[in-house]
Design an enzyme around this catalytic site. Sequence first.
Site, PDB file in Angstrom:
ATOM      1  N   GLY A   1       3.913   4.002  -6.915  1.00  0.00           N
ATOM      2  CA  GLY A   1       5.121   3.189  -6.997  1.00  0.00           C
ATOM      3  C   GLY A   1       6.299   3.903  -6.357  1.00  0.00           C
ATOM      4  O   GLY A   1       7.140   4.484  -7.056  1.00  0.00           O
ATOM      5  N   TYR A   2       6.358   3.866  -5.039  1.00  0.00           N
ATOM      6  CA  TYR A   2       7.446   4.515  -4.309  1.00  0.00           C
ATOM      7  C   TYR A   2       8.349   3.480  -3.631  1.00  0.00           C
ATOM      8  O   TYR A   2       9.497   3.299  -3.984  1.00  0.00           O
ATOM      9  CB  TYR A   2       6.876   5.471  -3.254  1.00  0.00           C
ATOM     10  CG  TYR A   2       6.636   6.882  -3.742  1.00  0.00           C
ATOM     11  CD1 TYR A   2       6.321   7.154  -5.060  1.00  0.00           C
ATOM     12  CD2 TYR A   2       6.702   7.954  -2.854  1.00  0.00           C
ATOM     13  CE1 TYR A   2       6.095   8.444  -5.494  1.00  0.00           C
ATOM     14  CE2 TYR A   2       6.475   9.251  -3.283  1.00  0.00           C
ATOM     15  CZ  TYR A   2       6.172   9.496  -4.602  1.00  0.00           C
ATOM     16  OH  TYR A   2       5.951  10.783  -5.022  1.00  0.00           O
ATOM     17  N   SER A   3       7.806   2.787  -2.619  1.00  0.00           N
ATOM     18  CA  SER A   3       8.623   1.900  -1.789  1.00  0.00           C
ATOM     19  C   SER A   3       9.182   0.720  -2.585  1.00  0.00           C
ATOM     20  O   SER A   3       8.552   0.211  -3.517  1.00  0.00           O
ATOM     21  CB  SER A   3       7.804   1.359  -0.615  1.00  0.00           C
ATOM     22  OG  SER A   3       7.421   2.389   0.264  1.00  0.00           O
TER      23      SER A   3
ATOM     24  N   GLU B   1       0.450  13.440   1.341  1.00  0.00           N
ATOM     25  CA  GLU B   1       0.101  12.093   1.797  1.00  0.00           C
ATOM     26  C   GLU B   1       0.124  12.029   3.316  1.00  0.00           C
ATOM     27  O   GLU B   1      -0.771  11.458   3.942  1.00  0.00           O
ATOM     28  CB  GLU B   1       1.080  11.067   1.221  1.00  0.00           C
ATOM     29  CG  GLU B   1       0.792   9.642   1.694  1.00  0.00           C
ATOM     30  CD  GLU B   1       1.847   8.654   1.247  1.00  0.00           C
ATOM     31  OE1 GLU B   1       1.616   7.440   1.432  1.00  0.00           O
ATOM     32  OE2 GLU B   1       2.908   9.069   0.740  1.00  0.00           O
TER      33      GLU B   1
ATOM     34  N   ASN C   1       7.301   6.117  11.442  1.00  0.00           N
ATOM     35  CA  ASN C   1       7.275   7.129  12.499  1.00  0.00           C
ATOM     36  C   ASN C   1       8.666   7.436  13.030  1.00  0.00           C
ATOM     37  O   ASN C   1       8.949   8.572  13.441  1.00  0.00           O
ATOM     38  CB  ASN C   1       6.362   6.662  13.637  1.00  0.00           C
ATOM     39  CG  ASN C   1       4.883   6.816  13.287  1.00  0.00           C
ATOM     40  OD1 ASN C   1       4.548   7.195  12.164  1.00  0.00           O
ATOM     41  ND2 ASN C   1       4.012   6.533  14.230  1.00  0.00           N
ATOM     42  N   GLU C   2       9.549   6.429  13.061  1.00  0.00           N
ATOM     43  CA  GLU C   2      10.914   6.682  13.522  1.00  0.00           C
ATOM     44  C   GLU C   2      11.617   7.700  12.625  1.00  0.00           C
ATOM     45  O   GLU C   2      12.274   8.630  13.109  1.00  0.00           O
ATOM     46  CB  GLU C   2      11.709   5.362  13.558  1.00  0.00           C
ATOM     47  CG  GLU C   2      11.302   4.407  14.658  1.00  0.00           C
ATOM     48  CD  GLU C   2      10.052   3.618  14.321  1.00  0.00           C
ATOM     49  OE1 GLU C   2       9.526   3.770  13.181  1.00  0.00           O
ATOM     50  OE2 GLU C   2       9.576   2.852  15.187  1.00  0.00           O
TER      51      GLU C   2
END
Length: 399
Positions: A127-129, A244, A383-384
């Site tokens: 539960g991160y984003s 991760e 990636n940005e």
Amino acid sequence: MDLSYSDEELAFRDDVHGFLDAHLPSELSDKVRAGIALSKADHERWHAILNAKGWLAPNWPKAFGGAEWNAVQRHIFEDACALAYAPRIVPFGLSMLGPVLQKFGSKAQQNHWLPRILSGADWWCQGYSEPGAGSDLASLTTAAVRNGDHYVVNGQKTWTTLGQHANMIFCLVRTDKDVKQQEGISFLLIDMNTPGIEVRPIVLLDGGAEVNEVWFTDVRVPVENLVGEENKGWTYAKYLLTHERTNIAGVGFSQAGLAAVKRIAKSEMAGGRPLIENPHFAARLAQVEIDLMAMSTTNLRIISRAAAGQAPGVESSMLKVKGTIIRQEINDLARRAAGVYAMPFASEAVAGANDALPDPLQAGPVAKQYFNNRKLSIFGGSNEIQRQIIAKSMLGGGK
């Protein structure tokens, strides 16, 4: 793409191949090869087989029930599993939460949760984003307010992979709104069966629903489920994310994918010759193989540092970026090699077709994998954002 192995390492590799030959169920490897989604029972079956062998947690210390393999052993095992089309082990409990608990958890938390990860008693999700806090994770708003011996959690998480199967979720929550963003975050372990939790599937471009929204409404979480100290969760989150992002590099999966591309390109014709002899296609194939060899070596160095107790630094961001680029390039090469036969999403759509078609096990999953793996550029930190982290670390400061 082989390494120069010692006699001991070669013997270990033989053991791994022998184990996979004897114990990897063909029903599972056939599903993986065909790009068919694995059920919860499929994952749990392979999890149990590896646990019985003592090979489920290669990176864990033996004191916690792990195999405590070195970097080369892990490389050998992951490479062999990928090439044998073994199911990927769900990483959230084993590769993400496990290392955090081992480094920052209390003795009671380690004694309770780690054996349950190994046994499969708990299926963990992450539960991160949040809708407004993805790559900028520190801006999360899901709140946990202390109320006696519980925290009361309200908010929403999104892109929760395999959350529909999970009975536990580790969450970043805001416990102090009056300090800098990173300083007011805590790390909680939450039972998904607690009243007030709702899981809603998100249907993706390939038609699957492997990710979810998770909603929290007045969810009560025991205080003993706080990992480490209150408001220190950002430290633990960064530690977890480095693991991760190293795993996201997916060296073994890229090697298996590259082998599949070569098989397709050898059988498909272009201008009266096998596609693999086409100069343009061959050049792209050679470049991605060179990049994969270099990344594999870098990955081994970082895993070796992690095994020595050092959390990977900016190198994990480098691996994340390069690893996802390589996997997406391999997916694109496979799609181009299979041509019009890559159009169906499911292998069943080409079953029974004429003999001119590639093997359905090769052509069927190509489009599905291509579309599904567009996500690789985004999850685990886009990636940005990773390029910004790399630039600031290597070149200093910056705004």
